[in-house]
Design a protein around this motif. Sequence first.
Motif, PDB file in Angstrom:
ATOM      1  N   LEU A 122       0.827  -1.312   0.245  1.00 12.14           N
ATOM      2  CA  LEU A 122       0.188  -0.089   0.410  1.00 12.14           C
ATOM      3  C   LEU A 122       0.761   1.101  -0.231  1.00 12.14           C
ATOM      4  O   LEU A 122       0.416   2.691  -0.764  1.00 12.14           O
ATOM      5  N   ALA A 373      -4.714   5.088   0.410  1.00 12.23           N
ATOM      6  CA  ALA A 373      -6.109   4.387   0.210  1.00 12.23           C
ATOM      7  C   ALA A 373      -6.363   3.238  -0.425  1.00 12.23           C
ATOM      8  O   ALA A 373      -5.684   3.783  -1.791  1.00 12.23           O
ATOM      9  N   GLY A 374      -6.432   2.073  -0.499  1.00  9.25           N
ATOM     10  CA  GLY A 374      -6.875   0.897  -1.096  1.00  9.25           C
ATOM     11  C   GLY A 374      -6.769  -0.081  -0.261  1.00  9.25           C
ATOM     12  O   GLY A 374      -6.921  -0.321   1.017  1.00  9.25           O
ATOM     13  N   GLN A 375      -7.009  -1.011  -0.922  1.00  4.53           N
ATOM     14  CA  GLN A 375      -7.232  -2.329  -0.666  1.00  4.53           C
ATOM     15  C   GLN A 375      -6.435  -3.329  -1.251  1.00  4.53           C
ATOM     16  O   GLN A 375      -5.850  -3.302  -2.478  1.00  4.53           O
ATOM     17  N   VAL A 376      -5.322  -4.310  -0.688  1.00  5.87           N
ATOM     18  CA  VAL A 376      -4.636  -5.246  -1.226  1.00  5.87           C
ATOM     19  C   VAL A 376      -4.472  -6.251  -0.487  1.00  5.87           C
ATOM     20  O   VAL A 376      -4.612  -7.311   0.799  1.00  5.87           O
ATOM     21  N   VAL A 392      -7.180  -2.866   3.860  1.00 10.52           N
ATOM     22  CA  VAL A 392      -8.230  -2.023   3.713  1.00 10.52           C
ATOM     23  C   VAL A 392      -7.866  -0.626   4.182  1.00 10.52           C
ATOM     24  O   VAL A 392      -7.558  -0.672   5.557  1.00 10.52           O
ATOM     25  N   PRO A 399      -5.125   1.209  10.181  1.00 14.98           N
ATOM     26  CA  PRO A 399      -5.782   0.491   9.319  1.00 14.98           C
ATOM     27  C   PRO A 399      -7.826   0.208   9.005  1.00 14.98           C
ATOM     28  O   PRO A 399      -7.589   0.541  10.334  1.00 14.98           O
ATOM     29  N   TRP A 400      -7.789  -0.146   7.978  1.00  8.27           N
ATOM     30  CA  TRP A 400      -9.636   0.265   8.104  1.00  8.27           C
ATOM     31  C   TRP A 400     -10.127  -1.408   8.294  1.00  8.27           C
ATOM     32  O   TRP A 400     -11.245  -1.241   9.929  1.00  8.27           O
TER      33      TRP A 400
ATOM     34  N   SER B  25      -5.905  -2.183  -9.115  1.00 13.47           N
ATOM     35  CA  SER B  25      -5.259  -1.349  -8.237  1.00 13.47           C
ATOM     36  C   SER B  25      -4.219  -2.274  -7.369  1.00 13.47           C
ATOM     37  O   SER B  25      -4.821  -3.816  -6.768  1.00 13.47           O
ATOM     38  N   PHE B  26      -3.002  -2.066  -7.216  1.00 17.51           N
ATOM     39  CA  PHE B  26      -2.150  -2.647  -6.447  1.00 17.51           C
ATOM     40  C   PHE B  26      -2.186  -3.888  -7.553  1.00 17.51           C
ATOM     41  O   PHE B  26      -1.424  -4.735  -6.695  1.00 17.51           O
ATOM     42  N   MET B  28      -3.752  -5.898  -9.073  1.00 17.45           N
ATOM     43  CA  MET B  28      -5.119  -7.293  -8.318  1.00 17.45           C
ATOM     44  C   MET B  28      -6.350  -6.547  -9.096  1.00 17.45           C
ATOM     45  O   MET B  28      -6.363  -5.081  -8.806  1.00 17.45           O
ATOM     46  N   VAL B  60     -16.316  -5.393   4.257  1.00 14.22           N
ATOM     47  CA  VAL B  60     -15.595  -4.120   4.916  1.00 14.22           C
ATOM     48  C   VAL B  60     -16.755  -3.283   5.328  1.00 14.22           C
ATOM     49  O   VAL B  60     -17.491  -3.387   3.956  1.00 14.22           O
ATOM     50  N   LEU B  83     -10.504 -10.602  -7.053  1.00  7.38           N
ATOM     51  CA  LEU B  83     -11.277 -10.434  -6.168  1.00  7.38           C
ATOM     52  C   LEU B  83     -12.895  -9.900  -6.972  1.00  7.38           C
ATOM     53  O   LEU B  83     -13.217  -9.061  -7.630  1.00  7.38           O
ATOM     54  N   LYS B 142     -18.380  -1.151  12.055  1.00 10.07           N
ATOM     55  CA  LYS B 142     -17.576   0.125  12.772  1.00 10.07           C
ATOM     56  C   LYS B 142     -18.225   0.542  14.288  1.00 10.07           C
ATOM     57  O   LYS B 142     -17.825   1.328  14.993  1.00 10.07           O
TER      58      LYS B 142
END
Lengths: 443, 193
Positions: A122, A373-376, A392, A399-400, B25-26, B28, B60, B83, B142
Amino acid sequence: MTPNAKTADPYAGSRDTTEGRVYTVTGGDWDSTFAGDPVSEERLVVNMGPQHPSTHGVLRLVLDLEGETVTKARVVIGYLHTGIEKNTEYRNWTQGTTFVTRMDYLAPLFNETAYCLAVEKLLGIEVPPRAEVIRVLVMELNRIASHLVGLATTGMEMGALTAMTNGFRERELVLDLLEEITGLRMNHAYVRPGGVAQDLPDSAEGSIREFLKIFPDRLGGFHRLLTGQPIWQKRLQKVGYLDVTGCVSLGVTGPVLRAAGLPWDLRKVEPYCGYETYDFEVPVETSADPFGRYLVRVAEMGESLKIVEQCLDRLEPGPVMVGDKKIAWPAQLSLGPDGLGNSMEHVSKIMGQSMEALIHHFKLVTEGFRVPAGQVYVPIESPRGELGYHVVSDGGTRPWRVHVRDPSFVNLQATAAMSEGGLIADVIASIASIDPVMGGVDR
Amino acid sequence: MSSRATEVAAALAADAGAGGQASESFGMWTVQVPVEGWRAALYRARDGHGLRFFDWLSAVDELDEGYRVVTHLLDPDTVTHLLVSTQLPLAEPRLDSVVEVFRGAAWHERETHEMFGIDFDGHPGLTPLLLPDGFEGHPLRKEFILASRVAKVWPGAKEPGEGHGSGPRRKAVRPPGVPDPAIWGPDAINDRG
């Protein structure tokens, strides 16, 4: 006797009497599990665990038996649930390593590395070469320690107590090394985002080379003690069968999958940490039974030794943490009279010389660094299979969401497939061969 | 390897209809599918594109936007993986269970159900997995407050000056995950007066 109030204990209904409130404690969930007449029915329901010497930790099994044949195997987990995934959302990114190392407590360095690889992805940073080699080094030492516990507990559960004592004895050799390198026997928090917490001590290379000399013979000891032994073979061969198709549909990875014949090892399939540059084999068996899984584990320890040796040979001097002072945790650690802490050198620098270093230190320790921000999703090959971190970030200092794909959790789902239709004694062999670690299963 | 993931992601997104979307993204690929097309998309991924290895499923919490359910699928032959995700509404989050597609999803859905309060229609036994009987709430949302450190404080002195009874006391630090006492707890200032 149904508890109606929302706050009532599900196992202890209560009623008010003139002498005060009276509780009636009932037998847990047993009534709903076994409603039949215990005398006339053929079916027998046996509860094993959560405190049972052969269930590999706080695992509970509810087995339906007809004679000695298991007709239904239910696995009850959650006795070691600690909410680590939730807790990481309230600590900064670096503190996350301290949490995740406690999940699969027999493979702490794998948890730390997988988590840090996700955070680094990230951040878009690469760790220095020396840190990467040290990570591989400690992970492979950790793999040996973990497989030794796997063998030792399997031995104990099969009644081979010498295998147990030998396994734990050899594991001490590895734990001594890890203690020398990281300062702790387990829960190291040694791998940090950006590198590792501190460099190898000067004595480490000598100690590891000494270990590399004596360990191959100890490993051979397992073959001499167990591999050809008729009781060991009879207990482990041709039971707890799970073929490649079964493994794939249930998501089973690790030695269980490799013992079924698929050479699936993420170190080869999707290399990380530079594993593609190391010379090692992926041991495979085709018997798909606990004996095959045992052979795979013993062979993997030999391969790990090869990797450890290559790591020592390619260790070049250099930094073990990224140069970016906004990420690198200020940990020029040294051992003082009050334990391990920041070195006097570092303290005098930030207090007396460099205002900028003081600001970095203060910001990092109180707030932490921000992660884009982002997800891996980053998977690595832990001793038990694919250990993956879905991380995330919302761009903040914490971390979120951190979701852990723990191999023990996924592999344990195969218990029913392995043991239904078999004998009750073979259930023990099946579970031992999965080698679940409940800290990882329950998280 | 990644080029095949690109193709599969584009195909899955196209088949998912109006709500389908593929993004990278990244390194993936993520395929977003509408809630109604969730199970169908996973069937297509498994049978049409060889993504027969079910890796994991989780969720999430995205606050007002609802809950995002994410699953990771893999084709072991070509090492293609991506994903697949879908967005559930905040109120009454429901989704079709995919246990009939992937047997291994059973525990993941049970965990997601208890941790996020998401219902999986057609799951063979959606009972709590990790949490004890009688547990209330969905801890990974949350909105869930980690209240046990308020009910029973951690023993011992945590802050400098604590327990010595002299000197100026610092403001007590709240345990992580606990909101300000002014907005949550017995001393909260609320509309009810």
